[in-house]
Motif scaffolding. Structure first.
Motif, PDB file in Angstrom:
ATOM      1  N   UNK A 153      40.126  36.280  40.019  1.00 42.26           N
ATOM      2  CA  UNK A 153      37.766  36.026  41.287  1.00 42.26           C
ATOM      3  C   UNK A 153      38.385  36.589  42.709  1.00 42.26           C
ATOM      4  N   UNK A 154      39.774  36.879  42.811  1.00 42.80           N
ATOM      5  CA  UNK A 154      40.485  37.304  43.833  1.00 42.80           C
ATOM      6  C   UNK A 154      40.503  39.475  44.218  1.00 42.80           C
ATOM      7  N   UNK A 155      41.073  38.862  42.502  1.00 43.51           N
ATOM      8  CA  UNK A 155      41.593  40.290  42.829  1.00 43.51           C
ATOM      9  C   UNK A 155      40.376  40.898  42.026  1.00 43.51           C
ATOM     10  N   UNK A 156      39.278  40.589  41.098  1.00 43.66           N
ATOM     11  CA  UNK A 156      37.961  41.378  41.388  1.00 43.66           C
ATOM     12  C   UNK A 156      37.802  41.662  42.496  1.00 43.66           C
ATOM     13  N   UNK A 157      37.606  40.927  43.225  1.00 43.19           N
ATOM     14  CA  UNK A 157      36.901  41.320  44.428  1.00 43.19           C
ATOM     15  C   UNK A 157      37.740  42.289  45.552  1.00 43.19           C
ATOM     16  N   UNK A 158      39.122  41.795  45.367  1.00 41.99           N
ATOM     17  CA  UNK A 158      39.923  43.184  46.274  1.00 41.99           C
ATOM     18  C   UNK A 158      39.942  44.682  45.420  1.00 41.99           C
ATOM     19  N   UNK A 159      39.940  45.049  43.699  1.00 49.31           N
ATOM     20  CA  UNK A 159      39.499  46.641  43.053  1.00 49.31           C
ATOM     21  C   UNK A 159      38.171  46.491  43.237  1.00 49.31           C
ATOM     22  N   UNK A 160      37.167  45.864  43.430  1.00 47.85           N
ATOM     23  CA  UNK A 160      35.868  46.575  43.056  1.00 47.85           C
ATOM     24  C   UNK A 160      35.345  46.531  41.330  1.00 47.85           C
ATOM     25  N   UNK A 161      36.009  45.480  40.692  1.00 49.42           N
ATOM     26  CA  UNK A 161      35.427  45.717  39.445  1.00 49.42           C
ATOM     27  C   UNK A 161      35.163  43.978  39.082  1.00 49.42           C
ATOM     28  N   UNK A 162      34.330  43.996  37.699  1.00 45.77           N
ATOM     29  CA  UNK A 162      33.992  42.738  37.248  1.00 45.77           C
ATOM     30  C   UNK A 162      34.736  41.965  36.918  1.00 45.77           C
ATOM     31  N   UNK A 163      34.773  41.136  36.004  1.00 46.64           N
ATOM     32  CA  UNK A 163      36.131  40.378  35.142  1.00 46.64           C
ATOM     33  C   UNK A 163      36.205  40.978  34.092  1.00 46.64           C
ATOM     34  N   UNK A 164      35.254  41.690  33.329  1.00 46.15           N
ATOM     35  CA  UNK A 164      35.513  41.797  32.029  1.00 46.15           C
ATOM     36  C   UNK A 164      36.536  42.567  31.961  1.00 46.15           C
ATOM     37  N   UNK A 165      36.358  44.154  32.864  1.00 49.10           N
ATOM     38  CA  UNK A 165      37.570  45.115  32.855  1.00 49.10           C
ATOM     39  C   UNK A 165      39.218  44.331  33.252  1.00 49.10           C
ATOM     40  N   UNK A 166      38.759  43.516  34.270  1.00 53.69           N
ATOM     41  CA  UNK A 166      39.991  42.357  34.537  1.00 53.69           C
ATOM     42  C   UNK A 166      40.973  42.040  34.090  1.00 53.69           C
ATOM     43  N   UNK A 167      39.601  41.736  33.370  1.00 50.19           N
ATOM     44  CA  UNK A 167      40.225  40.753  31.724  1.00 50.19           C
ATOM     45  C   UNK A 167      41.335  41.838  31.219  1.00 50.19           C
ATOM     46  N   UNK A 168      40.745  42.436  30.488  1.00 51.07           N
ATOM     47  CA  UNK A 168      41.473  43.878  29.621  1.00 51.07           C
ATOM     48  C   UNK A 168      42.671  44.007  30.219  1.00 51.07           C
TER      49      UNK A 168
END
Length: 224
Positions: free
Chosen positions: A36-51
């Motif tokens: 959640x914190x990383x997605x907010x920091x980089x302005x991305x959704x959870x899908x690309x972040x998990x990948x």
């Protein structure tokens, strides 16, 4: 479009950004990952972040454990030794190949790099140009002309090496390392691949021993 021509995806770009943050210590070794914190920091959704995190798992920069979740990898002395053993042999090979393949331009670039390192040290004794040190090794690796060797070292090993170097930068011996670099470069300039390979193995072993000492001290401090 071939794989080499494929445009990087959002997950690719994010993985590269996260790798830089890990290597430079912005994301601390051993720290728990908050998607959640990383997605907010980089302005991305959870899908690309998990990948992206899955890519970093394959690069051994992120680890997952049952009931704990994902964490930034904390490197051990055993992993350090494994990494440096492989690195020493592959970089020795790079020296043997580079001795007969390195161009005058590449030699000049390496000489300029060492002069820059010396200037940094002269201006700030005790400081060490870590990126220049890595660039010196990368310059020799690329001068080997062996694409398999280049990809093995630069794709699979050097992000781990950089993380070790940034985590264990204290206690380094820049004066001795600079002398070792100069001797390696002299051997390459003379076309003596066997001597360059021998000197590179000794240089990497010296770095391994020093880095291991700092790493073990840090581990003792955490446990103490």
């Amino acid at each position: 479009m071939t794989d080499t021509q494929r445009q990087p995806t959002l997950a690719d770009q994010l993985a590269d950004k996260l790798q830089i943050a890990i290597v430079q210590g912005e994301l601390r070794a051993g720290s728990k990952i908050s998607e959640q914190d990383l997605a907010a920091h980089y302005g991305v959704s959870r899908g690309p972040l998990r990948e992206a995190l899955q890519k970093l798992e394959r690069r051994r920069l992120v680890v997952r454990a049952p009931h704990i979740g994902a964490r930034i990898a904390r490197l051990t002395a055993e992993e350090l030794n494994d990494l440096y053993q492989v690195r020493a042999e592959l970089e020795a090979m790079a020296c043997r190949l580079a001795a007969t393949r390195i161009s005058g331009h590449q030699l000049a670039q390496l000489h300029q790099l060492l002069e820059r390192q010396q200037q940094v040290f002269n201006n700030q004794p005790g400081d060490y140009a870590v990126h220049d040190d890595i660039d010196f090794h990368l310059g020799i690796i690329h001068a080997s002309g062996n694409q398999t060797l280049i990809h093995t070292l630069t794709d699979d090993l050097y992000h781990l090496l950089q993380m070790y170097r940034n985590q264990c930068s204290a206690g380094r011996r820049p004066t001795e390392a600079l002398k070792q670099h100069r001797r390696i470069l002299d051997a390459l300039s003379d076309g003596d691949g066997e001597l360059a390979a021998l000197l590179m193995r000794r240089h990497i072993e010296s770095g391994r021993a020093n880095t291991e000492q700092v790493l073990r001290t840090q581990m003792e401090e955490r446990l103490g």
